[in-house]
Scaffold this active site. Structure first.
Site, PDB file in Angstrom:
ATOM      1  N   SER A 121      60.533  32.521  60.389  1.00 48.41           N
ATOM      2  CA  SER A 121      59.728  31.329  60.654  1.00 48.41           C
ATOM      3  C   SER A 121      59.706  30.972  62.132  1.00 48.41           C
ATOM      4  O   SER A 121      58.969  30.084  62.537  1.00 48.41           O
ATOM      5  CB  SER A 121      60.273  30.145  59.858  1.00 48.41           C
ATOM      6  OG  SER A 121      61.622  29.884  60.217  1.00 48.41           O
ATOM      7  N   HIS A 142      54.770  35.210  57.122  1.00 48.12           N
ATOM      8  CA  HIS A 142      55.579  34.000  56.944  1.00 48.12           C
ATOM      9  C   HIS A 142      55.071  33.157  55.780  1.00 48.12           C
ATOM     10  O   HIS A 142      54.066  32.457  55.890  1.00 48.12           O
ATOM     11  CB  HIS A 142      55.586  33.178  58.231  1.00 48.12           C
ATOM     12  CG  HIS A 142      56.360  31.900  58.118  1.00 48.12           C
ATOM     13  ND1 HIS A 142      55.966  30.732  58.725  1.00 48.12           N
ATOM     14  CD2 HIS A 142      57.504  31.602  57.436  1.00 48.12           C
ATOM     15  CE1 HIS A 142      56.822  29.769  58.432  1.00 48.12           C
ATOM     16  NE2 HIS A 142      57.758  30.275  57.657  1.00 48.12           N
ATOM     17  N   GLU A 154      51.358  32.656  57.190  1.00 48.99           N
ATOM     18  CA  GLU A 154      51.044  32.965  58.585  1.00 48.99           C
ATOM     19  C   GLU A 154      51.267  34.464  58.805  1.00 48.99           C
ATOM     20  O   GLU A 154      52.379  34.964  58.607  1.00 48.99           O
ATOM     21  CB  GLU A 154      51.930  32.158  59.531  1.00 48.99           C
ATOM     22  CG  GLU A 154      51.617  30.667  59.531  1.00 48.99           C
ATOM     23  CD  GLU A 154      52.546  29.854  60.412  1.00 48.99           C
ATOM     24  OE1 GLU A 154      52.066  28.950  61.106  1.00 48.99           O
ATOM     25  OE2 GLU A 154      53.763  30.117  60.396  1.00 48.99           O
ATOM     26  N   ASN A 192      55.446  25.597  62.184  1.00 51.26           N
ATOM     27  CA  ASN A 192      56.774  25.169  62.620  1.00 51.26           C
ATOM     28  C   ASN A 192      56.775  24.673  64.055  1.00 51.26           C
ATOM     29  O   ASN A 192      57.533  23.758  64.402  1.00 51.26           O
ATOM     30  CB  ASN A 192      57.788  26.297  62.450  1.00 51.26           C
ATOM     31  CG  ASN A 192      58.248  26.444  61.013  1.00 51.26           C
ATOM     32  OD1 ASN A 192      57.901  25.626  60.163  1.00 51.26           O
ATOM     33  ND2 ASN A 192      59.012  27.477  60.724  1.00 51.26           N
TER      34      ASN A 192
END
Length: 591
Positions: A121, A142, A154, A192
């Site tokens: 991540s 991800h 992702e 994130n």
């Protein structure tokens, strides 16, 4: 034509890895799930059985389908079981050396055409890829937690990832029923990078005792429509995981706002890691339990308002959308309301808008015709400030310019009776600067309603260094009578909601400005990956780019934090007159 994957491997069977294995098996794939020992494998199998068992109990999966799904998964403790996999995805803890070692081993075990993917991540996909002899076939994939539920994936390409590998993985992700955003290799990627800066800021706000954990979380849920408050979300993620992600992001970006706030290290050292151990910012009734239980920091259900001053007559100054909404809210709650507009014509406009809004409420069954008539009977209006002389509470909702507000408070100080509470609904300006324009600073408080006031439940109750305790009690009692949820905080720029929201929006503009991702992909990542009701650029266009810029400038001037400096792209769009929906052009164009 995109490559078809039939046999896939998963390395690491924690919550995320087990969820990914379940996603693959649900889609008819043959899965080889590997972890380091039998105990870890048993835990991973238990995760999948428990997750699919919940789906059976909810009627979303038949027992026969659950059995068939589980039969597609083979469990093992040796990486060599992955030798004939078409695709292997790694989901072990966020430790670069551990991931690199696994990829080195997989490189020797798997066939030369096998694609190796990491679910990291925040770590560099490139640094993981170069631990192999096939960096072109290494990619980031991800997933978000819980993987069977969350739709976003992702897809992260490094500078050497082969284009065919990217295209094959994009098609594969789509075949799983997931939403893909494809991006470059940068710490935190999209979701994130934006989420954890916001979470870090919220943790710092709590550690500074600016507001309680309950009020910070309630403010962001009620004020922004977020599915979880930031501190509850940190407990769910795990404070150790959050620290690792922030530390990785900081080491790559050198952005001070990504430097983990010290409270993370303190809580990790004390073993307060969040839900998984039963204690974090909140206390839970056991490890992995979502149920919060009372602890020493839990506030009483209702703050004491016994010292509140009596309030029945309320004055509202202003004739805009917010002022009209507050007039309706107070009148419907049984207060006698007198509003002040600039002219007799404006008074008529406010009365007309109020009647229309109440009539809509009747037609939608939200109030009766009798309640509508009673509310209207409680409202009067005029263009004369002197008519506020007998009010118990006066709330201003005029333009967000401090000089205008100061002049108004100086007038109210002369007009209003002794003991009347004077309130501002400013969203970002210092309340104390309004109070300082009066000779009764103890009687001044912030009551920040959210737009539309008739719908939004949140009110930020902002006490200055001079606000009297019984004035805060009065504000809380009024909010309770209005059916609003008050959150208490101190007097500093942005208060809770805007203090957390606008730096996040500014970070999104910086990400777009750096050409890292499109506004559409950034919006999609935050809506699909984080459950936000609107993406940052959708929200900025609704709020107004000029409003956002003004608030961001106030935050920067107050905190002098370089990361709070408005993104140049935001300033340029405002200069160009692209202010959002109200002008038909902002980050998007509207018809």
């Amino acid at each position: 034509m995109a490559r078809k994957f039939t046999r896939v491997g998963v390395v690491g069977l924690g919550t995320m890895g087990a969820g990914i294995a379940e996603v693959f098996a649900r889609n008819g794939l043959s899965v080889v799930a590997v972890d380091r020992d039998q105990a870890s494998v048993a835990r991973g199998r238990g995760h999948i059985e428990h997750s699919t068992g919940r789906a059976v109990a909810r009627g979303k999966l038949a027992e026969s389908e659950q059995a068939e799904l589980l039969s597609r998964i083979t469990f093992d403790t040796e990486l060599k079981a992955l030798a004939d996999a078409d695709l292997v995805i790694e989901a072990v803890p966020e430790q670069l050396n551990l991931k690199r070692a696994i990829f080195t081993a997989l490189d020797e075990i798997c066939g030369p055409e096998t694609i190796l993917a990491t679910n990291t991540s925040s770590l560099s996909v490139t640094e993981i890829a170069v631990a192999t002899s096939r960096p072109g076939k290494v990619i980031g994939v991800h997933f978000f937690n819980p993987a069977p539920v969350m739709k976003l994936v992702e897809v992260v390409r490094s500078v050497v990832t082969e284009p065919d590998v990217v295209a094959d993985i994009e098609a594969f992700v789509a075949s799983l029923g997931k939403t893909d955003v494809t991006i470059g290799d940068r710490a935190g990627f999209i979701a994130n990078a934006l989420l954890f800066g916001y979470l870090n800021h919220a943790a710092a706000m709590y550690s500074e005792r600016y507001a309680s954990r309950e009020d910070i979380d309630a403010a962001m849920k009620l004020g922004c429509g977020l599915p979880m408050g930031p501190l509850a979300l940190l407990d769910l993620i795990g404070l150790d995981t959050a620290y690792e992600i922030l530390d990785t992001m900081y080491k790559q970006s050198r952005e001070r706002l990504h430097a983990p706030t010290p409270i993370f290290k303190q809580m990790i050292t004390a073993g307060l890691l969040g839900r998984k151990v039963g204690r974090g910012f909140y206390t839970y009734d056991g490890p992995d339990s979502p149920k919060v239980v009372a602890d020493a920091h839990t506030p009483v259900e209702q703050p004491d308002t016994s010292a509140a001053r009596p309030v029945q007559r309320v004055g509202i100054v202003g004739s805009g959308t917010m002022a009209i909404g507050m007039v309706e809210v107070f009148a419907r709650a049984g207060y006698d309301v007198h509003f002040i507009a600039r002219s007799a014509q404006k008074v008529e406009t406010v009365e007309g808008e109020l009647r229309r809004s109440l009539e809509k409420g009747v037609q939608r069954g939200k109030l009766t015709a009798e309640e509508r008539d009673e509310a209207l009977a409680r409202v009067t209006g005029s263009p004369r400030l002197d008519d506020l002389a007998s009010m118990d509470l006066v709330v201003e909702a005029v333009v967000e310019e401090i000089t205008v507000k100061q002049a108004l408070f100086a007038n109210l100080d002369e007009i209003c009776r002794p003991g009347a509470v004077l309130a501002t609904t400013t969203s970002s300006l210092p309340v104390i600067e309004c109070a300082a324009a009066t000779s009764r600073q103890a009687d001044v408080i912030g009551l920040h309603f959210f737009n539309p006031a008739t719908v939004m439940a949140l009110v930020e109750v902002v006490s200055t260094v001079a606000t009297a305790a019984d004035v805060e009690a009065t504000a809380l009692a009024v909010c309770n009578r209005l059916g609003k949820h008050p959150v208490r905080c101190g007097d500093r720029a942005g208060f809770i909601v805007n203090g957390l929201l606008f730096p996040y929006l500014n970070d999104a503009v910086k990400m777009l400005q750096a050409h890292y991702a499109t506004s559409e992909d950034i919006d999609s990542a935050m809506k699909v990956g984080c459950g936000y009701p609107m993406g940052p650029f959708e929200l900025l266009d609704v709020v107004g780019l000029d409003v956002a810029l003004a608030i961001q400038r106030v935050l920067y001037q107050e905190f002098r934090e370089p990361g709070f400096a408005p993104a140049p792209l935001l300033e340029h769009l405002v200069t160009a007159g692209r202010l959002g929906r109200k002008t038909g052009k902002g980050f998007r164009e509207y018809t």
